[in-house]
Scaffold this motif. Structure first.
Motif, mmCIF file in Angstrom:
data_model
loop_
_atom_site.group_PDB
_atom_site.id
_atom_site.type_symbol
_atom_site.label_atom_id
_atom_site.label_comp_id
_atom_site.label_asym_id
_atom_site.label_seq_id
_atom_site.Cartn_x
_atom_site.Cartn_y
_atom_site.Cartn_z
ATOM 1 N N LEU A 93 142.505 11.540 41.269
ATOM 2 C CA LEU A 93 142.323 11.825 39.844
ATOM 3 C C LEU A 93 142.037 10.555 39.041
ATOM 4 N N GLU A 94 142.479 9.407 39.553
ATOM 5 C CA GLU A 94 142.250 8.159 38.832
ATOM 6 C C GLU A 94 140.796 7.697 38.912
ATOM 7 N N ILE A 95 140.001 8.342 39.750
ATOM 8 C CA ILE A 95 138.566 8.048 39.765
ATOM 9 C C ILE A 95 137.962 8.302 38.396
ATOM 10 N N PHE A 96 138.515 9.282 37.683
ATOM 11 C CA PHE A 96 137.988 9.643 36.371
ATOM 12 C C PHE A 96 138.559 8.781 35.249
ATOM 13 N N ALA A 97 139.523 7.912 35.553
ATOM 14 C CA ALA A 97 140.150 7.069 34.532
ATOM 15 C C ALA A 97 139.302 5.828 34.280
ATOM 16 N N VAL A 98 138.114 6.030 33.749
ATOM 17 C CA VAL A 98 137.178 4.921 33.560
ATOM 18 C C VAL A 98 137.674 3.921 32.527
ATOM 19 N N TRP A 99 138.583 4.351 31.639
ATOM 20 C CA TRP A 99 139.106 3.432 30.625
ATOM 21 C C TRP A 99 139.982 2.345 31.240
ATOM 22 N N GLN A 100 140.389 2.536 32.487
ATOM 23 C CA GLN A 100 141.174 1.507 33.166
ATOM 24 C C GLN A 100 140.290 0.400 33.738
ATOM 25 N N GLY A 101 138.970 0.558 33.622
ATOM 26 C CA GLY A 101 138.046 -0.436 34.150
ATOM 27 C C GLY A 101 137.695 -0.160 35.592
ATOM 28 N N GLY A 102 136.704 -0.899 36.081
ATOM 29 C CA GLY A 102 136.295 -0.744 37.474
ATOM 30 C C GLY A 102 134.912 -0.152 37.588
ATOM 31 N N MET A 103 133.894 -1.009 37.551
ATOM 32 C CA MET A 103 132.504 -0.584 37.715
ATOM 33 C C MET A 103 131.839 -1.540 38.713
ATOM 34 N N SER A 104 130.968 -0.998 39.536
ATOM 35 C CA SER A 104 130.269 -1.795 40.542
ATOM 36 C C SER A 104 128.773 -1.806 40.241
ATOM 37 N N PHE A 105 128.182 -3.015 40.191
ATOM 38 C CA PHE A 105 126.732 -3.074 39.977
ATOM 39 C C PHE A 105 126.003 -2.366 41.111
ATOM 40 N N HIS A 106 126.415 -2.624 42.354
ATOM 41 C CA HIS A 106 125.699 -2.060 43.494
ATOM 42 C C HIS A 106 125.797 -0.536 43.492
ATOM 43 N N GLY A 107 126.941 0.002 43.089
ATOM 44 C CA GLY A 107 127.063 1.446 42.942
ATOM 45 C C GLY A 107 126.178 1.963 41.820
ATOM 46 N N GLY A 108 126.162 1.220 40.700
ATOM 47 C CA GLY A 108 125.292 1.603 39.595
ATOM 48 C C GLY A 108 123.828 1.588 39.987
ATOM 49 N N MET A 109 123.437 0.619 40.832
ATOM 50 C CA MET A 109 122.051 0.548 41.280
ATOM 51 C C MET A 109 121.697 1.768 42.127
ATOM 52 N N LEU A 110 122.620 2.172 43.006
ATOM 53 C CA LEU A 110 122.377 3.374 43.806
ATOM 54 C C LEU A 110 122.258 4.601 42.898
ATOM 55 N N GLY A 111 123.079 4.637 41.846
ATOM 56 C CA GLY A 111 122.976 5.737 40.892
ATOM 57 C C GLY A 111 121.637 5.750 40.180
ATOM 58 N N VAL A 112 121.130 4.575 39.845
ATOM 59 C CA VAL A 112 119.820 4.481 39.194
ATOM 60 C C VAL A 112 118.711 4.904 40.154
ATOM 61 N N ILE A 113 118.841 4.562 41.433
ATOM 62 C CA ILE A 113 117.842 4.989 42.416
ATOM 63 C C ILE A 113 117.787 6.511 42.482
ATOM 64 N N VAL A 114 118.961 7.150 42.466
ATOM 65 C CA VAL A 114 118.993 8.617 42.451
ATOM 66 C C VAL A 114 118.324 9.146 41.182
ATOM 67 N N ALA A 115 118.597 8.485 40.043
ATOM 68 C CA ALA A 115 117.972 8.907 38.786
ATOM 69 C C ALA A 115 116.455 8.754 38.844
ATOM 70 N N MET A 116 115.976 7.676 39.462
ATOM 71 C CA MET A 116 114.527 7.478 39.580
ATOM 72 C C MET A 116 113.902 8.513 40.510
ATOM 73 N N LEU A 117 114.605 8.871 41.579
ATOM 74 C CA LEU A 117 114.123 9.929 42.467
ATOM 75 C C LEU A 117 113.989 11.240 41.707
ATOM 76 N N TRP A 118 114.983 11.541 40.914
ATOM 77 C CA TRP A 118 114.980 12.765 40.103
ATOM 78 C C TRP A 118 113.811 12.736 39.114
ATOM 79 N N PHE A 119 113.651 11.609 38.432
ATOM 80 C CA PHE A 119 112.574 11.481 37.455
ATOM 81 C C PHE A 119 111.209 11.592 38.142
ATOM 82 N N ALA A 120 111.031 10.875 39.250
ATOM 83 C CA ALA A 120 109.744 10.890 39.953
ATOM 84 C C ALA A 120 109.394 12.291 40.436
ATOM 85 N N ARG A 121 110.377 13.008 40.962
ATOM 86 C CA ARG A 121 110.113 14.357 41.452
ATOM 87 C C ARG A 121 109.801 15.304 40.296
ATOM 88 N N SER A 122 110.560 15.191 39.204
ATOM 89 C CA SER A 122 110.356 16.119 38.081
ATOM 90 C C SER A 122 109.040 15.873 37.356
#
Length: 272
Positions: A93-122
């Motif tokens: 449940l603490e995965i959703f506690a974003v106010w406690q901090g904890g972000m990864s650039f490399h994870g964010g980059m993978l998320g952006v790649i998924v977003a670009m795949l979605w955009f490119a396909r749509s």
């Protein structure tokens, strides 16, 4: 020897609503992406595309919206998986506690790649064309995020020589001067990468080479900065004397080099 100014992380308090500096740096990052995206529309090959494949301001706004979702979700999930998998497996449940901090650039980059795949396909657009459009608009956002890290006095550097003129004491990190690694990252993977990538992208390149240059450039700069950044306390230095951040950069650099060489080889085969 400098002392970290210990800036209040809350920029503005409106009753129970607290607006944090770190949140404002995210807003600045997204605003800079939009402004640069509008400028990118004037660059080739995007300026010459006509018909259904043409790029417009609505595309910039849509890919920004998808990218924001990718950054937030991917950054959080990546942090949980890459840096504290056992902890979050025991406290899901603490995965959703974003106010406690904890972000990864490399994870964010993978998320952006998924977003670009979605955009490119749509939009029925080549993925590499989308990636080449996005890549030069990203580093200024990374720079903004590092400013947020410095304001919060987090992700500080390793202990430096007492003679280092800009060595800084961070509260919570002891009394020894440290490298202000947030500023190093701001300068390298933020401003310097932006200038190099923006200039590189202004000339005609093979599809995928601008995105590849981003992967290589960020990977090299982040790998270098990790030598001055204090490793995560619960991870420390891993095998081969490398930090987790450095290990996550290795596939970026290798993948970027492979993509750039593939794009160049594909171009040469087309010419033949």
């Amino acid at each position: 020897m400098l002392i970290h100014p210990q800036i209040n992380p809350v920029a503005l308090q409106l009753g129970p609503l607290a607006i944090h500096w770190y949140g404002l740096t995210y807003l600045a990052a997204f605003g800079l992406f939009m402004l640069l995206g509008y400028r990118r529309l004037r660059h080739e090959p995007f300026a010459s595309l006509k018909g259904p494949g043409a790029w417009g301001r609505q595309d910039v706004e849509d890919i920004l919206f998808m990218g924001v979702m990718g950054v937030v979700l991917g950054g959080r999930i990546g942090y949980c998986l890459f840096y504290k998998p056992l902890y979050y497996a025991a406290h899901p449940l603490e995965i959703f506690a974003v106010w406690q901090g904890g972000m990864s650039f490399h994870g964010g980059m993978l998320g952006v790649i998924v977003a670009m795949l979605w955009f490119a396909r749509s939009r029925s657009r080549p993925l590499l064309q989308v990636a080449d459009f996005v890549a030069p608009c990203v580093p200024t956002g990374l720079a903004a995020g590092r400013i947020g890290n410095f304001i919060n006095g987090e992700l500080w550097g390793r202990v430096s020589s007492p003679d280092l003129p800009w060595g800084m004491v961070f509260r919570g990190a002891g009394d020894l001067p440290r490298h202000p690694s947030q500023i190093y990252q701001f300068l390298m993977e933020g401003l310097l990468l932006f200038v190099l990538l923006w200039l590189y992208a202004r000339k005609p390149r093979q599809p995928g080479q601008v995105a590849a240059a981003f992967l290589i450039g960020y990977g090299v700069f982040r790998f270098t900065a990790e030598f001055f950044r204090e490793p995560d306390a619960h991870l420390g230095i891993l095998s081969l004397g490398m930090s987790m951040g450095q290990w996550l950069c290795v596939p970026m650099i290798v993948g970027g080099l492979g993509l750039w060489l593939w794009a160049q080889k594909f171009s040469n085969n087309m010419i033949k």
